[in-house]
Design a protein around this motif. Structure first.
Motif, PDB file in Angstrom:
ATOM      1  N   VAL A 162      16.006  15.791  38.517  1.00 41.70           N
ATOM      2  CA  VAL A 162      15.112  16.822  38.004  1.00 41.70           C
ATOM      3  C   VAL A 162      13.961  17.058  38.978  1.00 41.70           C
ATOM      4  CG1 VAL A 162      13.325  17.157  36.245  1.00 41.70           C
ATOM      5  CG2 VAL A 162      15.657  16.619  35.550  1.00 41.70           C
ATOM      6  N   ALA A 163      13.449  15.988  39.567  1.00 40.23           N
ATOM      7  CA  ALA A 163      12.350  16.115  40.532  1.00 40.23           C
ATOM      8  C   ALA A 163      12.776  16.937  41.745  1.00 40.23           C
ATOM      9  CB  ALA A 163      11.881  14.731  40.969  1.00 40.23           C
ATOM     10  N   ARG A 164      13.992  16.732  42.195  1.00 40.39           N
ATOM     11  CA  ARG A 164      14.484  17.494  43.353  1.00 40.39           C
ATOM     12  C   ARG A 164      14.716  18.953  42.997  1.00 40.39           C
ATOM     13  NH1 ARG A 164      17.516  12.261  44.189  1.00 40.39           N
ATOM     14  NH2 ARG A 164      16.422  11.291  45.955  1.00 40.39           N
ATOM     15  N   GLU A 165      15.153  19.194  41.781  1.00 32.65           N
ATOM     16  CA  GLU A 165      15.485  20.557  41.366  1.00 32.65           C
ATOM     17  C   GLU A 165      14.248  21.385  41.005  1.00 32.65           C
ATOM     18  OE1 GLU A 165      18.017  23.788  40.370  1.00 32.65           O
ATOM     19  OE2 GLU A 165      18.460  21.908  41.386  1.00 32.65           O
ATOM     20  N   PHE A 166      13.273  20.772  40.318  1.00 38.07           N
ATOM     21  CA  PHE A 166      12.180  21.552  39.750  1.00 38.07           C
ATOM     22  C   PHE A 166      10.785  21.207  40.279  1.00 38.07           C
ATOM     23  CE2 PHE A 166      15.480  21.366  36.393  1.00 38.07           C
ATOM     24  CZ  PHE A 166      15.749  22.718  36.280  1.00 38.07           C
ATOM     25  N   PHE A 167      10.643  20.079  40.990  1.00 35.99           N
ATOM     26  CA  PHE A 167       9.310  19.638  41.411  1.00 35.99           C
ATOM     27  C   PHE A 167       9.157  19.546  42.929  1.00 35.99           C
ATOM     28  CE2 PHE A 167       9.673  18.355  37.051  1.00 35.99           C
ATOM     29  CZ  PHE A 167       8.391  18.500  36.518  1.00 35.99           C
ATOM     30  N   GLY A 168      10.086  20.114  43.664  1.00 34.88           N
ATOM     31  CA  GLY A 168       9.952  20.173  45.121  1.00 34.88           C
ATOM     32  C   GLY A 168      10.215  18.872  45.849  1.00 34.88           C
ATOM     33  N   LEU A 169      10.801  17.875  45.177  1.00 28.70           N
ATOM     34  CA  LEU A 169      11.014  16.593  45.831  1.00 28.70           C
ATOM     35  C   LEU A 169      11.997  16.693  46.988  1.00 28.70           C
ATOM     36  CD1 LEU A 169      10.513  13.572  46.027  1.00 28.70           C
ATOM     37  CD2 LEU A 169      12.297  13.215  44.298  1.00 28.70           C
ATOM     38  N   ARG A 170      12.985  17.549  46.874  1.00 28.97           N
ATOM     39  CA  ARG A 170      13.958  17.699  47.960  1.00 28.97           C
ATOM     40  C   ARG A 170      13.261  18.116  49.254  1.00 28.97           C
ATOM     41  NH1 ARG A 170      17.248  20.570  45.383  1.00 28.97           N
ATOM     42  NH2 ARG A 170      18.761  18.978  44.818  1.00 28.97           N
ATOM     43  N   ARG A 171      12.334  19.046  49.162  1.00 27.75           N
ATOM     44  CA  ARG A 171      11.593  19.495  50.344  1.00 27.75           C
ATOM     45  C   ARG A 171      10.704  18.384  50.876  1.00 27.75           C
ATOM     46  NH1 ARG A 171       6.590  20.660  50.866  1.00 27.75           N
ATOM     47  NH2 ARG A 171       6.257  20.787  48.612  1.00 27.75           N
ATOM     48  N   ILE A 172      10.045  17.651  49.987  1.00 28.55           N
ATOM     49  CA  ILE A 172       9.163  16.561  50.412  1.00 28.55           C
ATOM     50  C   ILE A 172       9.959  15.485  51.141  1.00 28.55           C
ATOM     51  CG2 ILE A 172       7.644  14.723  49.572  1.00 28.55           C
ATOM     52  CD1 ILE A 172       6.885  16.633  47.251  1.00 28.55           C
ATOM     53  N   GLU A 173      11.148  15.170  50.643  1.00 31.68           N
ATOM     54  CA  GLU A 173      12.004  14.188  51.313  1.00 31.68           C
ATOM     55  C   GLU A 173      12.418  14.687  52.691  1.00 31.68           C
ATOM     56  OE1 GLU A 173      14.594  11.756  48.136  1.00 31.68           O
ATOM     57  OE2 GLU A 173      14.832  13.928  47.968  1.00 31.68           O
TER      58      GLU A 173
END
Length: 205
Positions: A162-173
Motif C-alpha cells: 500500500v505504501a508503494r502504491e499510494f504513499f510514494g514509497l516506490r519512488r523513495i526507494e
C-alpha cells in the motif's frame, strides 16, 4: 499513534458513497473513536483531533491482510481540516492513523516530524525504524539528511504494498537505493552488522 476523532460528545460514523479502484460501494462506514471530550464551538479553529466530514474523504483502498485491517484515505484539498490534501493509512478497528503524507513536503505537522530531529544528536551510523508503516518517518529523515542510512522493519507486507502504491514509497526507494533498506518481519528481531546509531520505535500492539 493518534486517533482520528469524531466531534466532541459523540461518536460519529462516516457514511458516504465511495469509489474504489475496482468497485463502487454505495455505503461505507468508518468508526472514528473519540480521544477526549473538549468544549468546542464552530468559531474555533479546526485541529487534527477534529473529525473530517464524510464528503471530504475518499477511500483509495480497504481490505484485510494477514495482520491488519487496512484502509487508505485521501482527504480533499478543499476540506476545512489540517489534514486537507493528505493521504492517511489507518490500521485496524479504532481508526488510528499509522502514516500520513502530504504532496510536495516530507513534513506532516505530526509526531513523525519529531523523529527527524534525531540525526543531529547521534554518532555516525545507520538509523533503524521499528514499525515502518507507509514510510512517513523515513521520508523526512532521507529528505533532510543526505548522509543518513535508514533500515526499516514492517511486519505486514501488505502495508508496504500500500505504501508503494499510494504513499510514494516506490519512488523513495528508487531515489535512495543505497540509503533505504526495508525488511518484512518482526521488528523486535531487528539487527545489522555493527549495530545502529539510533533506533526509532513506532510500534503498536
Amino acid at each position: 499513534m493518534w486517533t482520528l476523532l469524531s466531534p466532541p460528545q459523540t461518536q460519529t460514523l462516516l457514511r458516504t458513497s465511495i469509489t474504489t479502484r475496482t468497485t463502487t460501494i454505495k455505503t461505507a462506514t468508518v468508526s472514528l473513536s473519540v480521544k477526549c471530550q473538549q468544549q468546542q464551538t464552530s468559531l474555533q479553529q479546526k485541529t487534527q483531533e477534529d473529525g473530517i466530514p464524510a464528503e471530504d474523504v475518499k477511500f483509495l483502498a480497504k481490505f484485510k491482510s494477514r495482520h491488519n485491517y487496512i484502509r487508505v484515505l485521501e482527504v480533499s484539498r478543499k476540506a476545512d481540516h489540517p489534514f486537507r490534501g493528505s493521504r492517511l493509512l489507518l490500521l485496524d478497528a479504532p481508526g488510528n492513523i499509522h502514516s500520513i503524507t502530504f504532496p510536495n513536503t516530507p513534513l506532516t505537522n505530526t509526531y513523525f516530524d519529531v523523529f527527524a530531529t534525531l540525526p543531529p544528536i547521534l554518532p555516525p551510523g545507520p538509523i533503524a525504524i521499528l514499525g515502518f508503516g507507509a514510510g512517513s518517518a523515513a521520508r523526512a529523515l532521507l529528505d533532510f539528511y543526505p548522509d543518513v542510512v535508514v533500515h526499516g522493519w514492517e511486519l505486514d507486507q501488505s502495508v508496504l504494498d500500500v505504501a508503494r502504491e499510494f504513499f510514494g514509497l516506490r519512488r523513495i526507494e528508487r531515489e535512495n537505493k543505497d540509503r533505504l533498506f526495508i525488511y518484512v518481519g518482526n521488528a523486535l528481531n531487528a539487527s545489522v552488522r555493527n549495530g545502529f546509531a539510533g533506533i526509532i520505535v513506532d510500534l503498536f500492539a
